[in-house]
Scaffold this active site. Structure first.
Site, PDB file in Angstrom:
ATOM      1  N   TYR A 118       0.847  -1.195   0.000  1.00 59.18           N
ATOM      2  CA  TYR A 118       0.000   0.000   0.000  1.00 59.18           C
ATOM      3  C   TYR A 118       0.879   1.241   0.000  1.00 59.18           C
ATOM      4  O   TYR A 118       1.922   1.281   0.657  1.00 59.18           O
ATOM      5  CB  TYR A 118      -0.859   0.054   1.266  1.00 59.18           C
ATOM      6  CG  TYR A 118      -2.037  -0.877   1.257  1.00 59.18           C
ATOM      7  CD1 TYR A 118      -3.212  -0.527   0.614  1.00 59.18           C
ATOM      8  CD2 TYR A 118      -1.971  -2.109   1.899  1.00 59.18           C
ATOM      9  CE1 TYR A 118      -4.308  -1.377   0.614  1.00 59.18           C
ATOM     10  CE2 TYR A 118      -3.057  -2.970   1.895  1.00 59.18           C
ATOM     11  CZ  TYR A 118      -4.219  -2.597   1.250  1.00 59.18           C
ATOM     12  OH  TYR A 118      -5.295  -3.444   1.241  1.00 59.18           O
ATOM     13  N   TYR A 157      -0.272  -9.812   0.318  1.00 60.18           N
ATOM     14  CA  TYR A 157       0.716  -9.190   1.219  1.00 60.18           C
ATOM     15  C   TYR A 157       0.693  -9.850   2.594  1.00 60.18           C
ATOM     16  O   TYR A 157      -0.327 -10.383   3.023  1.00 60.18           O
ATOM     17  CB  TYR A 157       0.493  -7.677   1.312  1.00 60.18           C
ATOM     18  CG  TYR A 157      -0.845  -7.221   1.859  1.00 60.18           C
ATOM     19  CD1 TYR A 157      -1.114  -7.224   3.227  1.00 60.18           C
ATOM     20  CD2 TYR A 157      -1.836  -6.757   0.991  1.00 60.18           C
ATOM     21  CE1 TYR A 157      -2.338  -6.786   3.710  1.00 60.18           C
ATOM     22  CE2 TYR A 157      -3.069  -6.324   1.469  1.00 60.18           C
ATOM     23  CZ  TYR A 157      -3.310  -6.342   2.833  1.00 60.18           C
ATOM     24  OH  TYR A 157      -4.520  -5.917   3.300  1.00 60.18           O
ATOM     25  N   ARG A 167      -2.530 -12.114   3.198  1.00 59.81           N
ATOM     26  CA  ARG A 167      -3.886 -11.829   2.714  1.00 59.81           C
ATOM     27  C   ARG A 167      -4.018 -12.237   1.259  1.00 59.81           C
ATOM     28  O   ARG A 167      -3.140 -11.911   0.448  1.00 59.81           O
ATOM     29  CB  ARG A 167      -4.210 -10.323   2.800  1.00 59.81           C
ATOM     30  CG  ARG A 167      -4.282  -9.681   4.170  1.00 59.81           C
ATOM     31  CD  ARG A 167      -5.387 -10.181   5.080  1.00 59.81           C
ATOM     32  NE  ARG A 167      -6.610 -10.654   4.467  1.00 59.81           N
ATOM     33  CZ  ARG A 167      -7.603  -9.895   3.999  1.00 59.81           C
ATOM     34  NH1 ARG A 167      -7.543  -8.593   4.077  1.00 59.81           N
ATOM     35  NH2 ARG A 167      -8.674 -10.445   3.462  1.00 59.81           N
ATOM     36  N   HIS A 170      -6.895  -8.602  -2.846  1.00 56.03           N
ATOM     37  CA  HIS A 170      -8.248  -8.056  -2.648  1.00 56.03           C
ATOM     38  C   HIS A 170      -8.261  -6.562  -2.924  1.00 56.03           C
ATOM     39  O   HIS A 170      -7.238  -5.883  -2.861  1.00 56.03           O
ATOM     40  CB  HIS A 170      -8.732  -8.317  -1.212  1.00 56.03           C
ATOM     41  CG  HIS A 170      -7.853  -7.686  -0.182  1.00 56.03           C
ATOM     42  ND1 HIS A 170      -6.729  -8.313   0.295  1.00 56.03           N
ATOM     43  CD2 HIS A 170      -7.899  -6.475   0.432  1.00 56.03           C
ATOM     44  CE1 HIS A 170      -6.130  -7.517   1.168  1.00 56.03           C
ATOM     45  NE2 HIS A 170      -6.805  -6.393   1.270  1.00 56.03           N
ATOM     46  N   HIS A 172     -10.455  -3.218  -1.503  1.00 58.52           N
ATOM     47  CA  HIS A 172     -11.411  -2.734  -0.500  1.00 58.52           C
ATOM     48  C   HIS A 172     -12.465  -1.874  -1.202  1.00 58.52           C
ATOM     49  O   HIS A 172     -12.131  -1.060  -2.072  1.00 58.52           O
ATOM     50  CB  HIS A 172     -10.704  -1.882   0.558  1.00 58.52           C
ATOM     51  CG  HIS A 172      -9.723  -2.655   1.389  1.00 58.52           C
ATOM     52  ND1 HIS A 172     -10.053  -3.211   2.601  1.00 58.52           N
ATOM     53  CD2 HIS A 172      -8.432  -2.970   1.179  1.00 58.52           C
ATOM     54  CE1 HIS A 172      -8.997  -3.827   3.102  1.00 58.52           C
ATOM     55  NE2 HIS A 172      -7.992  -3.701   2.253  1.00 58.52           N
TER      56      HIS A 172
HETATM   57 FE   LIG Z   1      -6.116  -4.735   2.411  1.00 58.12          FE
END
Ligand SMILES: [Fe+2]
Length: 247
Positions: A118, A157, A167, A170, A172
């Site tokens: 991110y 990640y 994870r 995905h 959000h």
């Molecule tokens: Fe996330």
């Protein structure tokens, strides 16, 4: 169900509030799911109190096209160059619990880049940032409830929830819908991800069919030749088939 805001007065259309259906048991994640460690510190410790749906719950903010910049639905066109990774189109339709389109609804998305990082100060795991990718977008649904985004397929990640925790890829999603009680924050996954069975966030939703509703479908109709694969992700706000809420 309906009830008058002003007991003792005859109902007129302005005074009548139509409440939204409550979520079906099992379709939303458990507040406390020990395998998802953060739920231990934020799950309510007291039984929940059911609040009536009054005017402040069944109305909501209105958004207009002038609130949104033209490139906000294209996350690959927000910088000087193109981001690295696999370009994709994510398209779908927002419906209410009765199967009606939800037009002019604000949808916001945020996601990691193709390397699984991110663009956020708290994400410092050793994967590269992409100077051409911020990973945030917004759009409004059209008159038939459709939306679409152009973006980059996010990477998996690590997240330190448990030993060797990763994870699944995905995106959000945040949706407002027509009322405060239709606000939905959720995550969209990609079909066939090998991490599904190991992800306590997805697994915290007890109902298998409800979990499946968070997995997008590869869609040849949305796919553009020589340019990008397409994924379809329909979202149902508040009702028997509603998309699970997920943080
Ligand atoms: Fe996330």
């Amino acid at each position: 169900m309906s009830h008058s805001l002003f007991p003792g007065k005859t109902d007129s259309p302005r005074d009548t509030i139509t409440a939204y259906r409550r979520h079906e048991p099992g379709t939303q994640p458990d507040y406390l799911y020990p395998a998802y460690r953060a739920t231990g510190s934020r799950a309510p410790s007291q039984p929940l109190i059911s609040l009536p749906h009054t005017r402040s719950e069944v109305t909501g903010p209105m958004f207009g096209h002038s609130d949104i910049q033209p490139n906000e639905h294209d996350l690959t066109a927000q910088h000087g160059g193109e981001p690295l990774g696999e370009r994709i189109i994510v398209r779908g339709r927002v419906l209410d619990g009765d199967g009606h389109a939800v037009p002019n609804s604000l949808i916001e998305i945020w996601q990691a880049n193709a390397a699984g990082r991110y663009a956020h100060p708290r994400d410092n795991h050793p994967a590269p940032l992409d100077p051409n990718f911020t990973g945030t977008g917004r759009t409004l649904t059209d008159k038939d409830g459709f939306y679409s985004f152009v973006t980059i397929k996010p990477g998996a990640y690590p997240w330190r929830n448990h030993d060797n925790a990763w994870r699944p890829a995905h995106i959000h999603f945040s949706l407002f819908g027509p009322a405060f009680v239709t606000r939905l924050i959720t995550q969209m996954y990609f079909p066939g991800d090998p991490l599904f069975a190991h992800d306590p966030i997805l697994q915290s939703i007890p109902d298998e069919k409800a979990r499946q509703r968070l997995i997008s479908k590869f869609d040849l109709e949305t796919t553009k030749p020589e340019w990008a694969l397409g994924y379809r992700f329909d979202i149902i706000l508040r009702g028997r088939e509603s998309t699970p809420f997920e943080e």
